[in-house]
Every structure is written in structure tokens, then in C-alpha cells.
Design an enzyme around this catalytic site. Sequence first.
Site, PDB file in Angstrom:
ATOM      1  N   GLN A   1      -8.763 -34.694  25.574  1.00 54.35           N
ATOM      2  CA  GLN A   1      -9.658 -35.895  25.579  1.00 54.35           C
ATOM      3  C   GLN A   1      -9.203 -37.022  25.003  1.00 54.35           C
ATOM      4  OE1 GLN A   1     -12.887 -33.967  23.409  1.00 54.35           O
ATOM      5  NE2 GLN A   1     -12.944 -32.222  24.921  1.00 54.35           N
TER       6      GLN A   1
ATOM      7  N   HIS B   1     -12.645 -34.284  20.612  1.00 51.78           N
ATOM      8  CA  HIS B   1     -13.562 -34.945  20.057  1.00 51.78           C
ATOM      9  C   HIS B   1     -12.920 -36.260  19.167  1.00 51.78           C
ATOM     10  CE1 HIS B   1     -15.954 -30.922  19.764  1.00 51.78           C
ATOM     11  NE2 HIS B   1     -15.506 -31.299  21.162  1.00 51.78           N
TER      12      HIS B   1
ATOM     13  N   GLU C   1     -27.760 -33.985  23.157  1.00 51.48           N
ATOM     14  CA  GLU C   1     -28.595 -34.923  22.340  1.00 51.48           C
ATOM     15  C   GLU C   1     -28.776 -36.491  22.578  1.00 51.48           C
ATOM     16  OE1 GLU C   1     -28.727 -32.222  18.256  1.00 51.48           O
ATOM     17  OE2 GLU C   1     -28.169 -34.404  18.096  1.00 51.48           O
TER      18      GLU C   1
ATOM     19  N   TYR D   1     -27.978 -36.543  11.130  1.00 48.17           N
ATOM     20  CA  TYR D   1     -28.577 -35.926  12.258  1.00 48.17           C
ATOM     21  C   TYR D   1     -28.037 -34.372  12.460  1.00 48.17           C
ATOM     22  CZ  TYR D   1     -30.031 -40.600  13.255  1.00 48.17           C
ATOM     23  OH  TYR D   1     -30.862 -41.669  13.028  1.00 48.17           O
TER      24      TYR D   1
ATOM     25  N   TYR E   1     -19.270 -21.697  22.451  1.00 46.42           N
ATOM     26  CA  TYR E   1     -18.480 -21.384  23.548  1.00 46.42           C
ATOM     27  C   TYR E   1     -18.484 -19.853  24.016  1.00 46.42           C
ATOM     28  CZ  TYR E   1     -18.205 -26.451  24.561  1.00 46.42           C
ATOM     29  OH  TYR E   1     -18.365 -27.708  24.805  1.00 46.42           O
TER      30      TYR E   1
END
Length: 417
Positions: free
Chosen positions: A123, A185, A288, A298, A309
Site C-alpha cells: 500500500q 496503513h 466508516e 473515534y 480477517y
Amino acid sequence: MNTSISIDCLKKGAAIAVTLLITSCSFTSASSDSSNASQTASIVAETSASSDSTPAGNQVAVTTQDFQKVTVLEGLEHPWSMAWLPDGNLLITERPGRLRIVRNGTLDPTPISGVPEVFAFKQGGLMDVSVHPRFAENRLIYLTYSDGTRDANRTRIARATFDGQALQNLQVIFEVSQTKFDGQHFGSRIVWLPDNTMLVAIGDGGNPPVELEGDLIRKQAQNLSSHLGKIIRLNDDGSAPQDNPFVNTENAAPVVWSYGHRNIQGLTFDPETGRVWSTEHGARGGDELNWVKAGENYGWPVVTHSREYSGGEITQERSRPGMVDPKVVWTPATAPSGLAIYTGDRFASWKGDLFAGGLVSRDVRRIELDESGNVVTQEPIDIGQRVRDVRQGPDGLLYILTDEPDGQLIRFEPVSG
């Protein structure tokens, strides 16, 4: 290439389900979480205030806005972000590490020089690009990117002056406090506020079994001394504004603006209401939409609608006092990436709506809000490719980047007559 869209057809979206591969916030199999699982993606989203709340905002919106999709550019390699310069030229990042420019509608074949070396793995890579609000005076642009190696990497923010051909005087103005393992991430969206400070999303560092300091790295999202799993607020030189919410909190990083986030890939500011909105990847489901406010928690990973997963619950808690509930929960996952608030006049019935791209759902969700910031309805707009970014252009039209080896820049245009 023009493709006309009949909005009436989209009203059938609430009954459609297609089998898609859950890829969290990554691109293709090379960048996906190692434990990705196939799920059935649903057009309808749950809007949740608590674990047993009745879904709201799950109707498919009906609109009279006719539009067409126009493919503006092709041949981009996994584009990640776009930003317009005051002269109308468009900057586009490609995740492998290139910054491109579109001049008068034509993609310059030569990438802009002076881009920092990036850690392009899974990523990671070159991610957001953002233009300083006073670019006409200072010529500054900002880049977020992953830096390091597979064993030790982090998100960095750099700024440089742009002379129209190359980046000059590149300076790293911020880097995440802790390095992490593997390539998951990184977060990385940038949004400017009216006071010329900027919000930047930083991911939580990755999925199990990735650890930091002997515990799962995702728990850093609740650690105020860590940058992981946060939205940070910076001055334009990378320093911490003195009115940040945790500046005077012991053992808290002064740049932290909000926390308890997993991996925000969509971030936008509404100049009409002053609200900050984010779209955040869950794990297996539990994506979200959040109205983000300074100093708030949050919930991740203490409170979440996501599941592991590997199967099973991450937590049984869906809501907790002192933690903010999402405005929308998408289960199964859409893998939201790219978020825009529409403020233009070219689409009259869309003004004030959010537009959220989806990597797994391969669409854009138009999200209608009421005056209080509650979700009224949603409408899926099929793209048929992984949507990485959504932006409103200076011409008042909506632009979409698709995360593909042969990625496209797509424009939504009104249908006259």
C-alpha cells in the site's frame, strides 16, 4: 469516451449484491492484506449510532441530476491523488513514485523531477499531493509518501517549491514518530483549513500479526503519544499549532488532532459548514463515514463494527461513552478512498453532498446530508474500476481517479437539455 448515465437505473442499486474481493485500503493482489477474504458487497449501508440501532440513510437517493462520465485521460499507473494549480494545470501522483502534470488537458509524458525516493511496496508509495492555499505567492506543494524498508517504514510529509517543471528545495517537514513493519496503513490524505493549517491522516500501522513494542500495532490508535491511527494538524512548516487539542496534555504528541482511527483514505473540509469529513477503512466490513472534530476519539480498535480477517470479532463493543459513533457503517466493505464535498453550481441537486470513492465497490457513493450533518440517502454511481480519489475541479465538475495499472481520470459532466 462518453457514457451517459440514467439516474433512474441507479435506484435499483439497493437490491444489487456482487461478489468482490476485500482489499482493505490496498491496490490489487500485490498490495492487499495477506488475509483478504471474499465477501458480498452491498449497495445499502448501515447508518449506526449504536450496536442495536435501526439503520437510517439506507435508502437509495432519487435525483433529477442527469450526467455523463467522460474519460479524460488513460495510461496512469496506479494514480493516487490529484491537485489543481492556480493556472488550471493538474498534478497527479502515481503510487510507484512519479508526479505527473496535465497541461491544457494533455498528460505530459515526462514526470516532474525532484520527487523524493519512496518505499513503493504493497500500500506504500507516493500518495497525496496538495497545493498550498497561497501557492501563487510561495509556489509550495506538499507530498505524502512512505519511506524506509519493509522492516522499518513510516509516512512522511515533504514540501517543495514548483517552478512549473521540477520540484526545488525539497524539505521533509514531518515524519511519523515510530517505524513499522510491512506495507500497510499509511493513511496520507491532506486537507487545508481556513487558517492555512493542514490536517493529515495517518494510518494505524497494519493488521495482525504486525506488532509494535510487544503488542498489536493497531492499538497505537488509542495512544496519544503516537502518531499512528490519528489525524494530525500541522502548520505549513510542519510544526504543531499551539491551539491543537492535546498541546498541553502530558505524554501526548502535540500534533494530534483526533484519534482512534484505523486507516483514513478520504478526507475533506466543507467550507459552507466548517465540518471535516473522513472515510475510513474497517477490516472485514465496518468501513466508516465520520464527522471528525478536534480532540475526539473515534474508537478504533476498542469500538468497531469490523471483524478480523481471520474470522471472529475484534471487539463486542459497537459504541462507548466518550467515543464518537460513525455517521455511516458500510458492511460488507466498500474500501472507501477519496472523498469530496460538492460546493459547485454545475450540478444543482448535488450541492452540499459528499462523494465517496470505493476501491472494492468500484463506485462513487453520493451521500446526501441534512442541515445537521446526518445522512439522509445514498446513491451508488458505478465506475467499474477501483476508485482511488474523488475531487471537485475548479470548473465545478467532479473528477475521479481509478487505481488500476492503466488508471484513468474520469470526469462527471451535466447532460444538457
